[in-house]
Every structure is written in structure tokens, then in C-alpha cells.
Design a protein around this motif. Structure first.
Motif, PDB file in Angstrom:
ATOM      1  N   VAL A 140      31.113  29.051   2.678  1.00 21.64           N
ATOM      2  CA  VAL A 140      29.901  29.435   3.418  1.00 21.64           C
ATOM      3  C   VAL A 140      29.431  30.791   2.935  1.00 21.64           C
ATOM      4  O   VAL A 140      30.244  31.678   2.751  1.00 21.64           O
ATOM      5  N   GLY A 197      25.747  48.603   0.525  1.00 20.89           N
ATOM      6  CA  GLY A 197      26.943  48.676  -0.319  1.00 20.89           C
ATOM      7  C   GLY A 197      28.188  48.179   0.402  1.00 20.89           C
ATOM      8  O   GLY A 197      28.262  48.207   1.631  1.00 20.89           O
ATOM      9  N   CYS A 210      25.781  50.086 -10.337  1.00 19.49           N
ATOM     10  CA  CYS A 210      27.122  50.659 -10.473  1.00 19.49           C
ATOM     11  C   CYS A 210      27.031  52.175 -10.316  1.00 19.49           C
ATOM     12  O   CYS A 210      26.325  52.847 -11.069  1.00 19.49           O
ATOM     13  N   THR A 250      22.873  55.415  -9.693  1.00 16.92           N
ATOM     14  CA  THR A 250      23.196  53.998  -9.558  1.00 16.92           C
ATOM     15  C   THR A 250      22.640  53.325 -10.811  1.00 16.92           C
ATOM     16  O   THR A 250      21.453  53.417 -11.088  1.00 16.92           O
ATOM     17  N   THR A 260      29.069  44.166  -9.126  1.00 24.39           N
ATOM     18  CA  THR A 260      27.762  43.552  -8.869  1.00 24.39           C
ATOM     19  C   THR A 260      27.006  43.216 -10.161  1.00 24.39           C
ATOM     20  O   THR A 260      27.008  43.993 -11.112  1.00 24.39           O
ATOM     21  N   MET A 299      24.985  45.667 -12.541  1.00 21.89           N
ATOM     22  CA  MET A 299      23.923  46.500 -11.950  1.00 21.89           C
ATOM     23  C   MET A 299      24.444  47.229 -10.700  1.00 21.89           C
ATOM     24  O   MET A 299      25.504  46.867 -10.176  1.00 21.89           O
ATOM     25  N   VAL A 314      27.611  39.795   5.703  1.00 21.14           N
ATOM     26  CA  VAL A 314      28.844  39.510   4.972  1.00 21.14           C
ATOM     27  C   VAL A 314      30.067  39.952   5.777  1.00 21.14           C
ATOM     28  O   VAL A 314      31.085  39.248   5.822  1.00 21.14           O
ATOM     29  N   GLY A 362      25.887  39.553  -5.885  1.00 21.36           N
ATOM     30  CA  GLY A 362      25.994  40.772  -5.080  1.00 21.36           C
ATOM     31  C   GLY A 362      27.037  40.546  -4.011  1.00 21.36           C
ATOM     32  O   GLY A 362      28.226  40.775  -4.219  1.00 21.36           O
TER      33      GLY A 362
HETATM   34  C1  LIG Z   1      23.319  52.621  -3.653  1.00 25.52           C
HETATM   35  C2  LIG Z   1      24.171  51.465  -4.070  1.00 25.52           C
HETATM   36  C3  LIG Z   1      25.344  51.704  -4.768  1.00 25.52           C
HETATM   37  C4  LIG Z   1      26.132  50.625  -5.198  1.00 25.52           C
HETATM   38  N1  LIG Z   1      27.276  50.884  -5.927  1.00 25.52           N
HETATM   39  C5  LIG Z   1      27.978  49.830  -6.426  1.00 25.52           C
HETATM   40  C6  LIG Z   1      29.100  50.048  -7.315  1.00 25.52           C
HETATM   41  O1  LIG Z   1      29.482  51.191  -7.610  1.00 25.52           O
HETATM   42  N2  LIG Z   1      29.724  48.963  -7.836  1.00 25.52           N
HETATM   43  C7  LIG Z   1      29.341  47.683  -7.550  1.00 25.52           C
HETATM   44  O2  LIG Z   1      29.944  46.749  -8.048  1.00 25.52           O
HETATM   45  N3  LIG Z   1      28.285  47.436  -6.704  1.00 25.52           N
HETATM   46  C8  LIG Z   1      27.606  48.470  -6.161  1.00 25.52           C
HETATM   47  N4  LIG Z   1      26.510  48.232  -5.332  1.00 25.52           N
HETATM   48  C9  LIG Z   1      26.095  46.861  -5.077  1.00 25.52           C
HETATM   49  C10 LIG Z   1      26.349  46.394  -3.675  1.00 25.52           C
HETATM   50  O3  LIG Z   1      27.711  46.168  -3.468  1.00 25.52           O
HETATM   51  C11 LIG Z   1      25.477  45.117  -3.487  1.00 25.52           C
HETATM   52  O4  LIG Z   1      24.129  45.549  -3.431  1.00 25.52           O
HETATM   53  C12 LIG Z   1      25.859  44.376  -2.241  1.00 25.52           C
HETATM   54  O5  LIG Z   1      27.057  43.705  -2.469  1.00 25.52           O
HETATM   55  C13 LIG Z   1      24.783  43.358  -1.817  1.00 25.52           C
HETATM   56  O6  LIG Z   1      24.433  42.536  -2.885  1.00 25.52           O
HETATM   57  P1  LIG Z   1      22.896  42.210  -3.236  1.00 25.52           P
HETATM   58  O7  LIG Z   1      22.189  43.520  -3.237  1.00 25.52           O
HETATM   59  O8  LIG Z   1      22.851  41.389  -4.478  1.00 25.52           O
HETATM   60  O9  LIG Z   1      22.356  41.379  -2.012  1.00 25.52           O
HETATM   61  P2  LIG Z   1      22.512  39.800  -1.759  1.00 25.52           P
HETATM   62  O10 LIG Z   1      23.945  39.403  -1.927  1.00 25.52           O
HETATM   63  O11 LIG Z   1      21.519  39.084  -2.576  1.00 25.52           O
HETATM   64  O12 LIG Z   1      22.129  39.693  -0.225  1.00 25.52           O
HETATM   65  C14 LIG Z   1      20.785  39.632   0.222  1.00 25.52           C
HETATM   66  C15 LIG Z   1      20.805  39.282   1.716  1.00 25.52           C
HETATM   67  O13 LIG Z   1      21.470  38.013   1.937  1.00 25.52           O
HETATM   68  C16 LIG Z   1      22.506  38.169   2.895  1.00 25.52           C
HETATM   69  N5  LIG Z   1      23.634  37.281   2.584  1.00 25.52           N
HETATM   70  C17 LIG Z   1      24.252  37.146   1.391  1.00 25.52           C
HETATM   71  N6  LIG Z   1      25.263  36.254   1.481  1.00 25.52           N
HETATM   72  C18 LIG Z   1      25.310  35.822   2.768  1.00 25.52           C
HETATM   73  C19 LIG Z   1      26.130  34.896   3.493  1.00 25.52           C
HETATM   74  N7  LIG Z   1      27.144  34.230   2.913  1.00 25.52           N
HETATM   75  N8  LIG Z   1      25.854  34.691   4.808  1.00 25.52           N
HETATM   76  C20 LIG Z   1      24.837  35.360   5.419  1.00 25.52           C
HETATM   77  N9  LIG Z   1      24.016  36.231   4.778  1.00 25.52           N
HETATM   78  C21 LIG Z   1      24.244  36.467   3.480  1.00 25.52           C
HETATM   79  C22 LIG Z   1      22.916  39.631   2.790  1.00 25.52           C
HETATM   80  O14 LIG Z   1      23.519  40.090   3.977  1.00 25.52           O
HETATM   81  C23 LIG Z   1      21.579  40.320   2.540  1.00 25.52           C
HETATM   82  O15 LIG Z   1      20.931  40.524   3.765  1.00 25.52           O
HETATM   83  C24 LIG Z   1      25.738  49.293  -4.884  1.00 25.52           C
HETATM   84  C25 LIG Z   1      24.560  49.069  -4.170  1.00 25.52           C
HETATM   85  C26 LIG Z   1      23.766  50.123  -3.749  1.00 25.52           C
HETATM   86  C27 LIG Z   1      22.510  49.848  -2.995  1.00 25.52           C
END
Ligand SMILES: Cc1cc2nc3c(=O)[nH]c(=O)nc-3n(C[C@H](O)[C@H](O)[C@H](O)COP(=O)(O)OP(=O)(O)OC[C@H]3O[C@@H](n4cnc5c(N)ncnc54)[C@H](O)[C@@H]3O)c2cc1C
Length: 396
Positions: free
Chosen positions: A396, A374, A166, A218, A135, A164, A380, A140
Motif C-alpha cells: 500500500v 523530508g 540530496c 539541496t 531520493t 535529487m 507516509v 521519493g
Molecule cells: C529540503 C529537502 C531536503 C532533502 N534531503 C534529502 C537527502 O539528503 N537525501 C535524500 O535521499 N532525500 C532528500 N530529500 C527528499 C525527501 O526525502 C523526499 O522529498 C520525500 O521522501 C518525499 O518524496 P517526494 O518529494 O518524491 O514526494 P512523493 O513521494 O511524490 O509524495 C507526494 C505526496 O504523496 C503522498 N504519498 C506518497 N506515498 C503515499 C502513500 N503510500 N500513502 C499515502 N500518501 C502517499 C505524500 O505524503 C505526499 O503528500 C529532501 C527533500 C527536501 C524537500
């Protein structure tokens, strides 16, 4: 639980004991202070000494005394993961070991690389961690948009970018970092590198203060001209021909998503048991109010059992070497709302005492909400399922 084999039941019992003695109190303390337990916490040292059990709790394979990997037993591992999350999911995710970095090694690394990077966990004198960073601030859910750049320079790779959210990166010995050799190639440009924590240019920016699951850290970090040896490119150059790099990342999620679900089932069970105790001790011994509460607890149990069967199905397929992308996403799509509803129902049953923050239920409510984000949100997972079933277009 009685239908599982004898050894699995014994190990679940061991985790239960560790959970009661250490994990639940540590989780409540982290929630109060908003800080994960320190790296030199005595429980982590105990875990490091008990390497085998802990690596199974976090979903890794068993190792013998010489550090060689034994058979991967994901069904047993995930049941242990469920039990550990019953006591505290945040602390379960903070346990020493390779963490989701281990899942990335399994899906992407060569056997020699796996041996090299897992060796550190055979040092039982102190706790060691691994991590995985995909991420970024602009990437994300849509991991294809990562911008962290990887440039080959002689027999080294030079990494630049920011990661971020992580998990455990600030305490990790190494982090599997996903970067791109050319952002315009999308997924085909992706490469995975093991970056040692001591690498110059690898700087931690901050540790987030989260709404829940505060038992593990995190982290955001930056890579500025961070140089890693060519042999730290996971899988080697040939692995990335014909989109295998991206498939490696997705294969990682196909085992980590069911583990999230196992954790959710554990948390839902914790809420259920808390409410059941209250019904037993505080409710009138008979009558409609008690009957209705027990019916609602029965609904919680049905939902959690369905979620358990779904994650077990997904890991059973992974163990059999079969594709499980659909089943992993079904489980991750189904479980978080069911578990959130389970905790909300438990809160209803307990009444006003449940929302006080000296009790465990309001903490569980916050812990569970994070589960949905997560490893791919609800939306997704729907996209992944639609792609698998209907050949949904990729853009998409
Ligand atoms: C506690 C915690 C631990 C984590 N640990 C890790 C880790 O160890 N390593 C790592 O790499 N990541 C980690 N993550 C990151 C996590 O995988 C991301 O937060 C997650 O992938 C969502 O990304 P985003 O927060 O940027 O949300 P966004 O991608 O910005 O999504 C925001 C909203 O838009 C929606 N959305 C996005 N795309 C679509 C689509 N195509 N169609 C419909 N709706 C959509 C989503 O469902 C969501 O509701 C962690 C996150 C948290 C909260």
C-alpha cells in the motif's frame, strides 16, 4: 533545560553562543540571497576546528584526538540539534560533518568502513561534508522504486542513475548512494555505496532554489558509469542477504526522523520566544488581550514539550539498541503540524509586523513547512505506524 547534566547544559550554552553570533545572521542572509553560505565561510572553518561539538550538533558520535569514535550520545546530540535549529535550521543542516551520510554509515557500514570514511573529518584544516542520496525523480516516499543501477564488474561496482533533493551533495567529499542490483527485486535489490565526489561520472546537475531552509543546499546529481571500488559497498555483500539492505536504509531513517523533530522543536521555540518578546514589549501590561496571548503561548509550549518528549523517547530507544521505528514515526507524524501551528500562532500574536520579510517569523513559517516533506511525509508516517500496529500490507 535545568534537568539535563552539567556538561550537556554547558554544550547547549556553547551552541547558543555560536547560534547568536553566526547561525542566525547566516540564515537570514541565505534566505535573502536564496544561496547557502559558501564552503569557505569562516564559521565552517571554525566548526571544522571544533570538530567534536559540531559532529554532536549534527547527531554524530564524539571522537577523541586520534579520531576514534567515543560513546554515541544521541540524547545530548539531539538536544544540541534542537538548539542549533532554534538559531537557524538551514545553517544547522549545512554544518560540516558526515550529515545523514553518517547515520547511514552507522546503520549499514562495517567498523573498518566507518573508520575509513570518517577519517576525512579529522582533517581540521578545512571543512568537509558527507551526504546521503536515496531520493530519485520517480522514487521519493516509495524508496523501494529507486532505479539507480549497480552492476558488479570485477572488483568494482558501476553505478548509473539520477538522484535529487540530496542535502549537501555538491560540497560533500563523499555521498552514500542507494542503488539497486535488480529493480524487479524491490527492496531486496538495494545496496548502499560510498561514492567519492571526485569519481569520474559523478556530475552535479543543479542546486534547488527552495521556499525555506535556504541555509543548506539541496542538490540533483547524475551518475554515469561511475566506478566505485568493491570495498565501498557498505556492510559488504553478506550484509544484503535476507533484506538487511533495506532494513539498513530504514534504520537510517529511525535516527534521522527524530533529529528532524528536534529541529522542529527548536524552530517552534524560536517562534514562541519572538512572540513572547512582542507581548512583553508592545502589549498593554494587563487585560484580556495580553492574557489571551499568554494562554496561546502556553499552548505552544505544551505542544513543543510533547514533541520533545517524543523525540527523546525515540532516541533513548535507539541508544538502548531497541527497535524505535514506531516511536520515530509517532514523533515525525506529530511534530510538523504542531510546529507549523506554533509559528502560525506566533504570527497571529505579533500581527502585521510578523508577515513582513524583514522579520524572522515569515521565514520560519517557510522553513517549517519543508520539515514535513523530508524523511517521510505525514501520510507516509501514518502508513509506517499502521504497519507497525496493525500489520498493514507492504504494497500500500
Ligand atoms: C529540503 C529537502 C531536503 C532533502 N534531503 C534529502 C537527502 O539528503 N537525501 C535524500 O535521499 N532525500 C532528500 N530529500 C527528499 C525527501 O526525502 C523526499 O522529498 C520525500 O521522501 C518525499 O518524496 P517526494 O518529494 O518524491 O514526494 P512523493 O513521494 O511524490 O509524495 C507526494 C505526496 O504523496 C503522498 N504519498 C506518497 N506515498 C503515499 C502513500 N503510500 N500513502 C499515502 N500518501 C502517499 C505524500 O505524503 C505526499 O503528500 C529532501 C527533500 C527536501 C524537500
Amino acid at each position: 533545560m535545568t534537568r539535563f547534566d552539567q556538561r550537556t547544559r554547558e554544550m547547549i550554552e556553547e551552541v547558543r553562543e555560536l547560534g547568536r553570533t553566526y547561525m542566525r545572521p547566516m540564515g537570514l542572509e541565505s534566505d535573502r540571497t536564496a544561496d547557502p553560505p559558501p564552503v569557505d565561510h569562516p564559521f565552517y572553518l571554525l566548526c571544522a576546528r571544533q570538530g567534536g561539538l559540531v559532529s554532536r550538533v549534527i547527531g554524530e558520535g564524539e571522537r577523541n584526538e586520534g579520531g576514534e569514535a567515543l560513546a554515541w550520545r544521541p540524547v545530548r546530540n539531539f538536544l544540541l540539534g534542537e538548539e542549533s535549529a532554534y538559531w537557524d535550521r538551514g545553517v544547522a543542516l549545512s554544518l560540516p560533518g558526515p550529515g545523514i551520510g553518517g547515520a547511514a554509515l552507522r546503520s549499514t557500514a562495517t567498523p573498518e568502513q566507518r573508520q575509513r570514511f570518517l577519517e576525512v573529518f579529522t582533517d581540521h584544516s578545512r571543512a568537509h561534508w558527507g551526504a546521503m542520496a536515496m531520493t530519485e525523480p520517480g522514487a521519493g516516499s516509495d524508496v523501494a522504486r529507486i532505479q539507480t543501477r549497480a552492476r558488479k564488474d570485477g572488483d568494482e561496482w558501476v553505478l548509473n542513475g539520477q538522484k535529487m533533493f540530496c542535502s549537501n551533495a555538491a560540497r560533500a567529499d563523499w555521498v552514500v548512494v542507494w542503488a539497486t542490483v535488480d529493480a524487479s527485486l524491490g527492496r531486496e535489490g538495494h545496496r548502499a555505496f560510498v561514492v567519492e565526489r571526485s569519481t569520474p561520472g559523478f556530475e552535479i546537475l543543479k542546486i534547488e532554489h527552495k521556499m525555506g531552509s535556504r541555509g543548506y543546499e539541496t542538490t540533483s546529481f547524475v551518475l554515469e558509469d561511475a566506478r566505485v571500488p568493491a570495498e565501498n559497498l557498505l556492510g559488504g555483500e553478506a550484509f544484503y542477504e535476507s533484506r538487511r539492505g533495506f532494513k539498513g536504509a530504514m534504520a537510517t531513517f529511525n535516527t534521522t526522523r527524530p533529529l528532524h523533530v528536534a529541529h522542529g522543536v527548536g524552530m517552534g521555540r524560536a517562534a514562541h520566544d519572538f512572540a513572547l518578546d512582542v507581548v512583553r514589549s508592545d502589549y498593554p501590561s494587563q487585560g484580556r488581550r495580553r492574557r489571551r496571548a499568554l494562554e496561546r503561548l502556553g499552548e505552544i509550549r505544551r505542544g513543543l514539550q510533547t514533541a520533545r518528549l517524543m523525540y527523546l523517547h525515540a532516541v533513548y530507544l535507539a541508544k538502548a539498541g531497541q527497535s524505535n521505528a514506531l516511536e520515530a514515526s509517532y514523533a515525525k507524524l506529530y511534530a510538523p503540524p504542531v510546529v507549523l501551528r506554533a509559528v502560525a500562532t506566533a504570527l497571529d500574536i505579533v500581527g502585521e509586523a510578523g508577515v513582513r520579510n524583514d522579520r524572522m517569523l515569515e521565514k520560519l513559517y517557510r522553513d517549517v513547512k519543508i520539515l514535513d516533506i523530508g524523511e517521510g511525509t505525514q501520510q507516509v508516517q501514518r502508513v509506517v505506524v499502521a504497519r507497525q500496529l496493525l500489520d498493514f500490507p507492504r504494497d500500500v
